[in-house]
Design a protein around this motif. Structure first.
Motif, PDB file in Angstrom:
ATOM      1  N   GLY A  70     -27.042 -21.494  16.628  1.00  0.00           N
ATOM      2  CA  GLY A  70     -28.010 -20.518  17.114  1.00  0.00           C
ATOM      3  C   GLY A  70     -28.322 -19.421  16.118  1.00  0.00           C
ATOM      4  O   GLY A  70     -28.662 -18.318  16.507  1.00  0.00           O
ATOM      5  N   ALA A  71     -28.170 -19.730  14.833  1.00  0.00           N
ATOM      6  CA  ALA A  71     -28.515 -18.731  13.827  1.00  0.00           C
ATOM      7  C   ALA A  71     -30.020 -18.489  13.854  1.00  0.00           C
ATOM      8  O   ALA A  71     -30.794 -19.411  14.089  1.00  0.00           O
ATOM      9  N   PRO A 175     -26.995 -14.168  15.743  1.00  0.00           N
ATOM     10  CA  PRO A 175     -27.339 -12.973  16.519  1.00  0.00           C
ATOM     11  C   PRO A 175     -26.100 -12.251  17.047  1.00  0.00           C
ATOM     12  O   PRO A 175     -26.153 -11.050  17.325  1.00  0.00           O
ATOM     13  N   GLY A 176     -24.993 -12.966  17.158  1.00  0.00           N
ATOM     14  CA  GLY A 176     -23.751 -12.337  17.622  1.00  0.00           C
ATOM     15  C   GLY A 176     -23.244 -11.265  16.675  1.00  0.00           C
ATOM     16  O   GLY A 176     -22.457 -10.405  17.059  1.00  0.00           O
ATOM     17  N   LEU A 177     -23.688 -11.347  15.423  1.00  0.00           N
ATOM     18  CA  LEU A 177     -23.224 -10.383  14.424  1.00  0.00           C
ATOM     19  C   LEU A 177     -24.048  -9.097  14.417  1.00  0.00           C
ATOM     20  O   LEU A 177     -23.770  -8.179  13.663  1.00  0.00           O
ATOM     21  N   PHE A 197     -27.682  -5.557  11.024  1.00  0.00           N
ATOM     22  CA  PHE A 197     -26.748  -6.541  10.460  1.00  0.00           C
ATOM     23  C   PHE A 197     -26.502  -6.237   9.002  1.00  0.00           C
ATOM     24  O   PHE A 197     -27.271  -5.524   8.360  1.00  0.00           O
ATOM     25  N   LYS A 198     -25.392  -6.794   8.537  1.00  0.00           N
ATOM     26  CA  LYS A 198     -25.013  -6.530   7.145  1.00  0.00           C
ATOM     27  C   LYS A 198     -25.561  -7.642   6.272  1.00  0.00           C
ATOM     28  O   LYS A 198     -25.499  -8.819   6.628  1.00  0.00           O
TER      29      LYS A 198
END
Lengths: 221, 154
Positions: A70-71, A175-177, A197-198
Motif C-alpha cells: 500500500g505504498a 502512508p503509515g509512516l 514524512f521524512k
C-alpha cells in the motif's frame, strides 16, 4: 564448448570496421547474433565455485523481506525553502520554465498569469502566495534558475500550472509512516498539510490536495 | 505462454512456467541417505525444506554437472487436500525462457509407464523439444507425501 574466436572484438559490434561480418547485415548488432549470445552463455558454463554455492545458500535461507504494501507515490518538490509533496496521480507533466503572461487588472498575487502548455492556455498559480511562504534569500551565484520548473497538475478535469523551485521526482512511501503536523507550526502551510514524512533527512509535507484546490478555486473567484 | 528452456546433458528440454515459482542458483544441499539416486538433497529454501530432484539423473541416469548455469527450478504444487508444497528441480543450462503458443505443444500418443511426465513435445521450426509435464511429475515420487507433511508442520 569453448568459443575461441571472439569475432566481435575484431570487427566491432556494429560492424563499422572492414571487413564487415556478413551476418551483421541481417542482425545489425552483435547482441542479436547467435555467436555472441553463445559466447556469453559459455561464461555460465564455468565450473561452479563452492563459495558461490555457499553464498547463495545463505541468501536463500532467509525469508523474503516483506515489501511495503500500500505504498503511495508522491512527487516531491520545493517552493522557497519548503519541501512538499502531492500525490503523483495528479501530475500531468513537468515542463521547463516558460514565460508567464501576466493578466492585467488582477490584484490577487496567487494568479500569476497564463502559460502556454503545448498550445493550450493554462492558468498559472503561485502556491507560494497561496500558502504565504516566505522567500528565501538567494545567494549570489547559486544555480537557482536552472532547477526551476513548472508542474502541470490536473484535478477534477481542470489543469493548473505551478512554478516550483526544484523537483525531486517520484518518491514511494508507506502512508503509515506519515507523521502528524506538529501543533506548534504557525505557518499557514500547515493547514494544507496532511502529514509529514521524512525524505533524505528532510521533512516533507504531504499536501491535502482536496483542500488545496478548493482554496485555490476560492481565491481566484 | 512463457516456457523455460534447459538442458540435460546435450539435449534441450522445456517446461511451462505457470507453476515455476523461482529459479534459484545452485546451493549446498543436505544429502538424504537411502533416498533414490535422483534426489539430490534437501534445500533450505527460505525456511522451508524443499526436496531437490536431479532431473538429469531422473531422466538420463547421470547426475547434473556442477556448473554456474546449473540451477534449481522451484515449482509450486498443491496436494489433493489443498495443502501447498514446493519441489526443487535441478537442471543444467537454465538460462533461457521463450514465448510459445499453446498449439506448439503436441502429444505423440506415447504413454510411458516409467516416465508419464515425458510424453509431450514442443514443436519448433527445425526440431522437437521434449517437454517435461510438471503436472504429472510428482506421480513418480513415492516419498512425497511424507515431505509434504514436513513442509506444512512449520
Amino acid at each position: 564448448m569453448e568459443n575461441k574466436d571472439r569475432c566481435w572484438k575484431r570487427i566491432g559490434v556494429w560492424g563499422n570496421e572492414l571487413p564487415r561480418c556478413p551476418k551483421l547485415a541481417e542482425v545489425i548488432h552483435c547482441r542479436n547474433c547467435q555467436v555472441f549470445t553463445q559466447a556469453g552463455r559459455n561464461l555460465l558454463e564455468r565450473p561452479l565455485p563452492e563459495a558461490y554455492k555457499d553464498e547463495w545458500g545463505t541468501i536463500l535461507v532467509k525469508k523474503k523481506g516483506k515489501e511495503p504494501v500500500g505504498a503511495i507515490a508522491v512527487v516531491v518538490f520545493r517552493i522557497a525553502s519548503e519541501w512538499m509533496a502531492l500525490p503523483a496521480g495528479l501530475f500531468a507533466e513537468i515542463i521547463e520554465d516558460v514565460s508567464i503572461h501576466t493578466l492585467p487588472h488582477r490584484k490577487t498575487p496567487v494568479l500569476l498569469g497564463l502559460v502556454n502548455v503545448h498550445g493550450e492556455i493554462q492558468l498559472c498559480v503561485s502556491l507560494k502566495h497561496l500558502m504565504n511562504l516566505e522567500d528565501v534569500i538567494v545567494k549570489k551565484g547559486a544555480p537557482e534558475k536552472e532547477k526551476k520548473r513548472l508542474m502541470v497538475v490536473s484535478k477534477d478535469g481542470e489543469q493548473w500550472v505551478f512554478p516550483v523551485h526544484e523537483i525531486h521526482g517520484i518518491h514511494h512511501f508507506n502512508p503509515g509512516l506519515l507523521q502528524n503536523v506538529p501543533v506548534t507550526i504557525a505557518k499557514s502551510k500547515s493547514t494544507f498539510t496532511e502529514g509529514i514524512f521524512k525524505w533524505n533527512a528532510k521533512h516533507v509535507a504531504l499536501l491535502d490536495d482536496e483542500l488545496l484546490f478548493y482554496t485555490l478555486k476560492r481565491s481566484l473567484q | 505462454m512463457l516456457v523455460l528452456l534447459f538442458y540435460l546433458g546435450n539435449i534441450m528440454y522445456t517446461m511451462k512456467c505457470d507453476r515455476v515459482r523461482e529459479v534459484a542458483p545452485m546451493v549446498p544441499l543436505k544429502e538424504v541417505p537411502h533416498a533414490p539416486e535422483y534426489v539430490a538433497g534437501l534445500f533450505n529454501y527460505r525456511g522451508v525444506i524443499v526436496p531437490v530432484i536431479d532431473l538429469r539423473c531422473l531422466i538420463q541416469g547421470k547426475p547434473c554437472e556442477m556448473r554456474m548455469s546449473t540451477r534449481i527450478i522451484l515449482v509450486d504444487y498443491v496436494k489433493e487436500d489443498n495443502t501447498p508444497y514446493i519441489l526443487g528441480l535441478m537442471a543444467e543450462r537454465v538460462t533461457e525462457t521463450a514465448r510459445r503458443d499453446e498449439s506448439a505443444f503436441v502429444s505423440p500418443g506415447l504413454k510411458l509407464a516409467e516416465a508419464p511426465y515425458l510424453g509431450g513435445l514442443m514443436m519448433e521450426e527445425k526440431e522437437m523439444i521434449q517437454y517435461v509435464d510438471l503436472d504429472l511429475l510428482p506421480e513418480s515420487f513415492q516419498f512425497l507425501p511424507e515431505l509434504v507433511n514436513a513442509q506444512n508442520e512449520k
